[in-house]
Design a protein around this motif. Structure first.
Motif, PDB file in Angstrom:
ATOM      1  N   SER A  19     -23.953 -46.261  25.459  1.00 46.56           N
ATOM      2  CA  SER A  19     -24.701 -46.992  24.522  1.00 46.56           C
ATOM      3  C   SER A  19     -23.843 -47.008  23.289  1.00 46.56           C
ATOM      4  CB  SER A  19     -25.864 -46.521  23.816  1.00 46.56           C
ATOM      5  OG  SER A  19     -27.067 -46.232  25.697  1.00 46.56           O
ATOM      6  N   ALA A  20     -23.686 -45.938  22.762  1.00 48.75           N
ATOM      7  CA  ALA A  20     -22.709 -46.287  22.040  1.00 48.75           C
ATOM      8  C   ALA A  20     -21.234 -47.630  22.223  1.00 48.75           C
ATOM      9  CB  ALA A  20     -21.892 -44.877  21.726  1.00 48.75           C
ATOM     10  N   GLY A  21     -20.972 -47.646  23.845  1.00 50.71           N
ATOM     11  CA  GLY A  21     -20.000 -48.819  23.711  1.00 50.71           C
ATOM     12  C   GLY A  21     -20.706 -50.037  23.849  1.00 50.71           C
ATOM     13  N   VAL A  22     -21.492 -50.139  23.905  1.00 48.70           N
ATOM     14  CA  VAL A  22     -21.825 -52.006  23.884  1.00 48.70           C
ATOM     15  C   VAL A  22     -22.762 -51.845  22.276  1.00 48.70           C
ATOM     16  CG1 VAL A  22     -24.536 -52.725  24.672  1.00 48.70           C
ATOM     17  CG2 VAL A  22     -23.513 -51.521  26.110  1.00 48.70           C
ATOM     18  N   PHE A  23     -23.044 -50.534  21.718  1.00 47.67           N
ATOM     19  CA  PHE A  23     -23.156 -50.856  20.454  1.00 47.67           C
ATOM     20  C   PHE A  23     -21.761 -51.438  19.137  1.00 47.67           C
ATOM     21  CE2 PHE A  23     -27.012 -47.721  20.680  1.00 47.67           C
ATOM     22  CZ  PHE A  23     -27.884 -48.670  21.555  1.00 47.67           C
ATOM     23  N   ALA A  24     -20.510 -50.991  19.935  1.00 46.44           N
ATOM     24  CA  ALA A  24     -19.512 -50.980  19.327  1.00 46.44           C
ATOM     25  C   ALA A  24     -19.343 -52.234  19.530  1.00 46.44           C
ATOM     26  CB  ALA A  24     -18.599 -49.985  19.962  1.00 46.44           C
ATOM     27  N   ARG A  25     -19.417 -53.172  20.138  1.00 49.58           N
ATOM     28  CA  ARG A  25     -19.124 -54.165  20.164  1.00 49.58           C
ATOM     29  C   ARG A  25     -19.112 -54.950  18.957  1.00 49.58           C
ATOM     30  NH1 ARG A  25     -22.604 -55.334  25.713  1.00 49.58           N
ATOM     31  NH2 ARG A  25     -20.811 -53.577  27.579  1.00 49.58           N
ATOM     32  N   VAL A  26     -20.406 -54.289  17.993  1.00 50.50           N
ATOM     33  CA  VAL A  26     -20.440 -55.504  16.835  1.00 50.50           C
ATOM     34  C   VAL A  26     -20.088 -55.915  16.063  1.00 50.50           C
ATOM     35  CG1 VAL A  26     -23.303 -55.402  17.414  1.00 50.50           C
ATOM     36  CG2 VAL A  26     -22.065 -53.725  16.195  1.00 50.50           C
ATOM     37  N   ALA A  27     -19.007 -54.415  16.243  1.00 51.69           N
ATOM     38  CA  ALA A  27     -17.933 -54.148  14.867  1.00 51.69           C
ATOM     39  C   ALA A  27     -16.078 -55.094  14.901  1.00 51.69           C
ATOM     40  CB  ALA A  27     -18.029 -52.264  14.514  1.00 51.69           C
ATOM     41  N   GLY A  28     -16.187 -54.856  16.555  1.00 43.58           N
ATOM     42  CA  GLY A  28     -14.697 -55.554  16.449  1.00 43.58           C
ATOM     43  C   GLY A  28     -13.915 -55.011  16.820  1.00 43.58           C
ATOM     44  N   GLY A  30     -10.118 -52.615  16.938  1.00 38.19           N
ATOM     45  CA  GLY A  30     -10.288 -51.299  16.602  1.00 38.19           C
ATOM     46  C   GLY A  30     -10.804 -49.942  16.692  1.00 38.19           C
ATOM     47  N   PRO A  31     -10.728 -48.782  16.336  1.00 44.74           N
ATOM     48  CA  PRO A  31     -11.631 -47.544  15.749  1.00 44.74           C
ATOM     49  C   PRO A  31     -12.917 -47.892  16.026  1.00 44.74           C
ATOM     50  CG  PRO A  31      -9.070 -47.425  15.680  1.00 44.74           C
ATOM     51  CD  PRO A  31      -9.328 -48.155  15.201  1.00 44.74           C
ATOM     52  N   VAL A  32     -14.098 -47.636  16.835  1.00 37.52           N
ATOM     53  CA  VAL A  32     -14.980 -47.630  16.335  1.00 37.52           C
ATOM     54  C   VAL A  32     -16.712 -46.321  16.402  1.00 37.52           C
ATOM     55  CG1 VAL A  32     -17.429 -48.680  16.704  1.00 37.52           C
ATOM     56  CG2 VAL A  32     -15.158 -49.741  16.813  1.00 37.52           C
ATOM     57  N   VAL A  66     -31.579 -47.767  15.372  1.00 35.46           N
ATOM     58  CA  VAL A  66     -31.326 -46.399  16.584  1.00 35.46           C
ATOM     59  C   VAL A  66     -30.095 -45.519  16.384  1.00 35.46           C
ATOM     60  CG1 VAL A  66     -30.922 -46.759  19.524  1.00 35.46           C
ATOM     61  CG2 VAL A  66     -32.501 -47.710  17.941  1.00 35.46           C
ATOM     62  N   ALA A  67     -28.815 -46.980  15.964  1.00 35.12           N
ATOM     63  CA  ALA A  67     -27.929 -46.233  15.804  1.00 35.12           C
ATOM     64  C   ALA A  67     -27.444 -46.745  14.322  1.00 35.12           C
ATOM     65  CB  ALA A  67     -26.959 -46.702  17.041  1.00 35.12           C
ATOM     66  N   GLU A  68     -25.832 -46.318  13.976  1.00 42.70           N
ATOM     67  CA  GLU A  68     -25.285 -46.736  13.196  1.00 42.70           C
ATOM     68  C   GLU A  68     -24.231 -47.496  13.790  1.00 42.70           C
ATOM     69  OE1 GLU A  68     -25.666 -44.073   9.798  1.00 42.70           O
ATOM     70  OE2 GLU A  68     -26.933 -44.538   9.314  1.00 42.70           O
ATOM     71  N   VAL A  69     -23.449 -48.172  13.225  1.00 45.08           N
ATOM     72  CA  VAL A  69     -21.765 -48.610  14.180  1.00 45.08           C
ATOM     73  C   VAL A  69     -20.906 -48.968  12.740  1.00 45.08           C
ATOM     74  CG1 VAL A  69     -20.507 -49.448  15.667  1.00 45.08           C
ATOM     75  CG2 VAL A  69     -22.956 -49.506  15.944  1.00 45.08           C
ATOM     76  N   ARG A  70     -20.010 -48.582  12.608  1.00 49.64           N
ATOM     77  CA  ARG A  70     -18.603 -48.581  11.682  1.00 49.64           C
ATOM     78  C   ARG A  70     -17.736 -48.760  12.661  1.00 49.64           C
ATOM     79  NH1 ARG A  70     -19.982 -46.641   7.104  1.00 49.64           N
ATOM     80  NH2 ARG A  70     -21.690 -45.496   7.720  1.00 49.64           N
ATOM     81  N   GLN A  71     -16.161 -48.703  12.068  1.00 49.50           N
ATOM     82  CA  GLN A  71     -14.790 -49.066  12.007  1.00 49.50           C
ATOM     83  C   GLN A  71     -14.605 -48.029  11.600  1.00 49.50           C
ATOM     84  OE1 GLN A  71     -13.141 -52.747  10.962  1.00 49.50           O
ATOM     85  NE2 GLN A  71     -13.347 -53.575  13.259  1.00 49.50           N
TER      86      GLN A  71
END
Length: 222
Positions: A19-28, A30-32, A66-71
């Motif tokens: 799930s985190a890997g799917v969500f990480a796509r929105v951050a572009g 680099g490390p997420v 559900v989640a927060e995503v950041r670089q």
């Protein structure tokens, strides 16, 4: 975005790493880092919404986060490689084969026939290790998933289930279909119900393909 049912973790919710890997796509690129605020729902449309302090929030249809995503800044791998012979020996003693809190887990569940079937056993030095026979169709989210449970099993014990709370991942390459890679894990610190763990994925020749640091949360007793 939708977490399909096959990517289950604890019953009724998505595997945290996938799930985190799917969500990480929105951050572009680099490390997420992804922080899970509630169990990712399955087969449910989720939406990315701008959040505070540069984060992106993942919302369910009711607007709940559900989640927060950041670089984040890059960080070094904390778990070294293990050769295939030792990884296979460790996996043969994987405790989840006889006592698993979520046996249907997409990554490490022995009862999920279509899962990644990564079975991380404990090495004498406290690290976990497991071979991973890479399936077809691997994506970044697959690697996030592979880096998830090997870290968790460095702290999970009998009657002591944990779930993923936060994970940050650095990806350097995708594994090749059919390869036998090795995933390693290590617990860094435990404080109350929180455990800080690390994990790493290595190609058959020892090349580092990705690594992660994560926070796992112990579920309340009973």
């Amino acid at each position: 975005m939708i977490i399909e049912r096959r990517y289950v973790g604890p019953p009724g919710s998505g595997n945290g790493g996938w799930s985190a890997g799917v969500f990480a796509r929105v951050a572009g690129d680099g490390p997420v880092e992804v922080t899970l605020r509630r169990p990712p729902p399955l087969e449910t449309p989720l939406t990315a919404v701008a959040g505070a302090a540069g984060a992106t929030e993942i919302h369910d249809p009711e607007g709940l986060v559900v989640a927060e995503v950041r670089q984040v800044a890059t960080f070094a791998a904390a778990v070294g490689p293990v050769d295939g012979v030792r990884a296979r020996a460790a996996a043969s003693a994987y405790p989840g084969l006889v006592d698993h809190p979520f046996p249907g887990c997409y990554v490490c569940g022995p009862a999920h026939p279509g899962g990644l079937r990564i079975f991380p056993g404990r090495l004498p030095d406290g690290r976990t290790a497991a071979p991973w026979h890479v399936p077809t169709g691997v994506t970044d989210a697959t690697v996030w998933a592979a880096l998830d449970c090997p870290g968790g099993w460095a702290v999970i014990g009998p009657g002591r289930p944990y779930v993923l709370g936060r994970i940050a991942t650095v990806l350097t390459g995708l594994p090749a279909t059919g390869d036998e890679c090795v995933v390693t894990g290590l617990v860094e610190a435990v404080s109350g119900r929180k455990a800080q763990v690390s994990s790493a994925l290595y190609a058959p020749d020892g090349t580092l393909l990705g690594h992660a640091r994560a926070t796992w949360i112990a579920l309340p007793a009973g």
